[in-house]
Scaffold this active site. Structure first.
Site, mmCIF file in Angstrom:
data_model
loop_
_atom_site.group_PDB
_atom_site.id
_atom_site.type_symbol
_atom_site.label_atom_id
_atom_site.label_comp_id
_atom_site.label_asym_id
_atom_site.label_seq_id
_atom_site.Cartn_x
_atom_site.Cartn_y
_atom_site.Cartn_z
ATOM 1 N N HIS A 3 -41.874 -29.883 -37.365
ATOM 2 C CA HIS A 3 -42.067 -30.607 -36.101
ATOM 3 C C HIS A 3 -41.324 -31.948 -36.142
ATOM 4 C CE1 HIS A 3 -44.978 -29.861 -32.657
ATOM 5 N NE2 HIS A 3 -44.559 -31.052 -32.325
ATOM 6 N N ASP A 23 -35.523 -26.104 -37.747
ATOM 7 C CA ASP A 23 -35.269 -27.439 -37.193
ATOM 8 C C ASP A 23 -35.920 -28.498 -38.061
ATOM 9 O OD1 ASP A 23 -37.931 -28.112 -36.433
ATOM 10 O OD2 ASP A 23 -37.658 -27.415 -34.380
ATOM 11 N N ARG A 83 -34.747 -34.525 -31.344
ATOM 12 C CA ARG A 83 -34.487 -35.921 -30.968
ATOM 13 C C ARG A 83 -33.036 -36.166 -30.576
ATOM 14 N NH1 ARG A 83 -37.756 -36.113 -35.351
ATOM 15 N NH2 ARG A 83 -39.773 -37.188 -35.237
HETATM 16 C C1 FMN Z 1 -40.576 -36.663 -28.480
HETATM 17 C C2 FMN Z 1 -40.829 -35.307 -29.055
HETATM 18 C C3 FMN Z 1 -41.719 -34.460 -28.428
HETATM 19 C C4 FMN Z 1 -41.951 -33.182 -28.960
HETATM 20 N N1 FMN Z 1 -42.764 -32.328 -28.277
HETATM 21 C C5 FMN Z 1 -42.928 -31.061 -28.732
HETATM 22 C C6 FMN Z 1 -43.681 -30.128 -27.967
HETATM 23 O O1 FMN Z 1 -44.172 -30.432 -26.895
HETATM 24 N N2 FMN Z 1 -43.833 -28.887 -28.481
HETATM 25 C C7 FMN Z 1 -43.278 -28.516 -29.690
HETATM 26 O O2 FMN Z 1 -43.441 -27.373 -30.121
HETATM 27 N N3 FMN Z 1 -42.537 -29.382 -30.402
HETATM 28 C C8 FMN Z 1 -42.339 -30.632 -29.952
HETATM 29 N N4 FMN Z 1 -41.559 -31.499 -30.653
HETATM 30 C C9 FMN Z 1 -40.913 -31.055 -31.885
HETATM 31 C C10 FMN Z 1 -39.529 -30.456 -31.577
HETATM 32 O O3 FMN Z 1 -39.633 -29.273 -30.859
HETATM 33 C C11 FMN Z 1 -38.741 -30.177 -32.857
HETATM 34 O O4 FMN Z 1 -39.497 -29.340 -33.710
HETATM 35 C C12 FMN Z 1 -38.368 -31.438 -33.620
HETATM 36 O O5 FMN Z 1 -38.029 -32.453 -32.732
HETATM 37 C C13 FMN Z 1 -37.190 -31.152 -34.528
HETATM 38 O O6 FMN Z 1 -36.854 -32.270 -35.269
HETATM 39 P P1 FMN Z 1 -35.679 -33.278 -34.848
HETATM 40 O O7 FMN Z 1 -36.234 -34.120 -33.741
HETATM 41 O O8 FMN Z 1 -35.444 -34.049 -36.080
HETATM 42 O O9 FMN Z 1 -34.513 -32.441 -34.384
HETATM 43 C C14 FMN Z 1 -41.311 -32.776 -30.146
HETATM 44 C C15 FMN Z 1 -40.416 -33.642 -30.768
HETATM 45 C C16 FMN Z 1 -40.163 -34.892 -30.237
HETATM 46 C C17 FMN Z 1 -39.171 -35.771 -30.921
#
Ligand code: FMN
Length: 407
Positions: A284, A315, A339
């Site tokens: 996440h 990810d 992000r």
């Molecule tokens: C601001 C933000 C909100 C997120 N909201 C969700 C979400 O609603 N559902 C979910 O499964 N993952 C959520 N994620 C996780 C992303 O889907 C993903 O797994 C993660 O951002 C990957 O890492 P990275 O930001 O380093 O690419 C969120 C990530 C961020 C940064």
């Protein structure tokens, strides 16, 4: 916003710094930061950086392709935009802008359960291939109604997130007073006043067009204060999510089903036996369990266990095209980016998000040129991984030869 004004954005970190100056502090921290001591954000990066790719010399790399088959379709790039809650606060109609950027690049966009914009509006406003990310609500009937909505809106891939059985501990959100529904406080008000461009171009526009931003997929009752009190228990994230829910969703969902947030080969095998089409190896982005392993640590064993029969996406921590090559060299069939595209979105809406997509694509194709790979298929088999990481125990391993220096 013209594409020229984005010319100074040369990499994801440039976009991040621009996002930092544009967004209110509370919102930027919500996007940028992780859980607890943020050790998993740091280790995600450190582990990716530690993957060294060994170039194959003297290969004709004039023609290189970064296309990949993800969930039954060939895509020009091997990644999708990850679901991110409240993208619609980063830019006015942010989810629509992300979807348009994804559509223009030919990659999928995953809409979050906690999107500010409803999937129906996103589908109507863009040609993107939409996936829908699902959080399990305590009231399963309401959740199934949402799943039906997603299908009716055209999503053919359902991404069930399984890595948040409890609420993550993100202390800065509490300090910053950041949460949805947005709360009015002196601190938050000052934060907004200090970012007038965001206040006018995002918040004021949202207030004028549709009122205070909130989760668009939540039932209408949720939008009134009294209604929220009456339904909030039903819409709380369930803490009793089990494989029974996966079986039930598999029974109901006619499209592709993906589990996001898998860390272990045994869970990957179980996902496969439930008829899941793909898993996402993800912590996440370091936002949930701070002591969770990073994708680099667990991906090879998971890929070895199931990648002959289901897709293994990954990810968490991708900031360069080389990171995509690294994860694919470890066995991922594709990658999600969270992000990075949000930072781009904050810099320039659809153009900013598209710029980040292009940067990642360009960096990936450059990496492939350097390592002598002309297609992503060639990354399979781990032949580009530096030997120490490809196979921790080799004939020359000091543990085997007894040459360990205990000093
Ligand atoms: C601001 C933000 C909100 C997120 N909201 C969700 C979400 O609603 N559902 C979910 O499964 N993952 C959520 N994620 C996780 C992303 O889907 C993903 O797994 C993660 O951002 C990957 O890492 P990275 O930001 O380093 O690419 C969120 C990530 C961020 C940064």
């Amino acid at each position: 916003m013209s594409t020229r004004s984005l010319e100074h954005i040369l990499n994801v970190e440039d976009a991040r710094l621009a996002a930092k100056s544009r967004l209110p502090h509370g919102l930027f921290e919500y996007v940028d930061r992780g859980a607890e001591d943020e050790t998993s954000i740091i280790s995600n990066r450190a582990q990716l950086d530690a993957i060294r790719l060994s170039p194959l010399a003297l290969v004709d790399v004039t023609e290189r392709s970064v296309s990949a088959n993800i969930l039954g379709r060939t895509r020009p790039l091997p990644f999708a935009i990850a679901p991110t809650a409240v993208a619609g606060l980063v830019w006015f109609d942010g989810e629509i802008e992300l979807a348009k950027a994804a559509a223009s690049a030919g990659i999928p966009f995953c809409v979050s359960t906690q999107s500010i914009t409803a999937i129906e509006r996103i589908a109507a406003a863009s040609d993107a291939e939409l996936w829908f990310q699902l959080y399990v609500w305590r009231n399963r009937q309401r959740m199934f109604a949402l799943v039906d909505r997603a299908w009716a809106a055209g999503a053919q891939t359902l991404v069930l997130t399984v890595d948040n059985p409890v609420t993550p501990n993100r202390e800065y959100n509490r300090r910053n007073g950041f949460g949805i529904p947005l709360r009015v406080s002196a601190r938050a008000g000052l934060d907004v006043l200090l970012h007038p461009r965001w206040a006018f171009t995002v918040m004021l526009r949202a207030l004028i067009t549709s009122g205070i931003p909130t989760y668009a997929h939540y039932p209408p009752e949720f939008r009134t204060r009294l209604g929220r009190i009456s339904v909030s228990d039903e819409l709380a994230f369930a803490t009793d999510v089990t494989w029974d829910d996966v079986h039930e969703l598999r029974r109901r969902w006619p499209g592709k089903l993906v589990l996001k947030g898998i860390f272990r080969p045994d869970d990957a095998l179980r996902a496969r036996s439930c008829g899941v089409d793909a898993i996402v190896v993800s912590n996440h982005g370091g936002r949930n369990l701070d002591s969770a392993p990073g994708p680099v640590e667990v991906l090879p064993a998971i890929a070895d266990a199931v990648s002959d029969s289901i897709e293994v996406l990954a990810d968490s921590g991708v900031r360069r095209g080389a990171d995509i090559a690294r994860l694919m060299s470890l066995g991922a069939t594709g990658v999600l980016v969270g992000r990075a595209t949000l930072y781009g979105l904050a810099c320039g809406g659809v153009h900013g998000a598209r710029r980040v997509i292009d940067i990642l694509g360009h960096e990936l194709i450059t990496t492939m040129g350097f390592i002598g790979a002309t297609s992503l298929e060639q990354l399979k088999g781990r032949s580009f991984l530096h030997q120490r990481l490809a196979s921790p125990v080799t004939a020359a391993d000091p543990h085997e030869t007894g040459e360990i220096d205990h000093g």
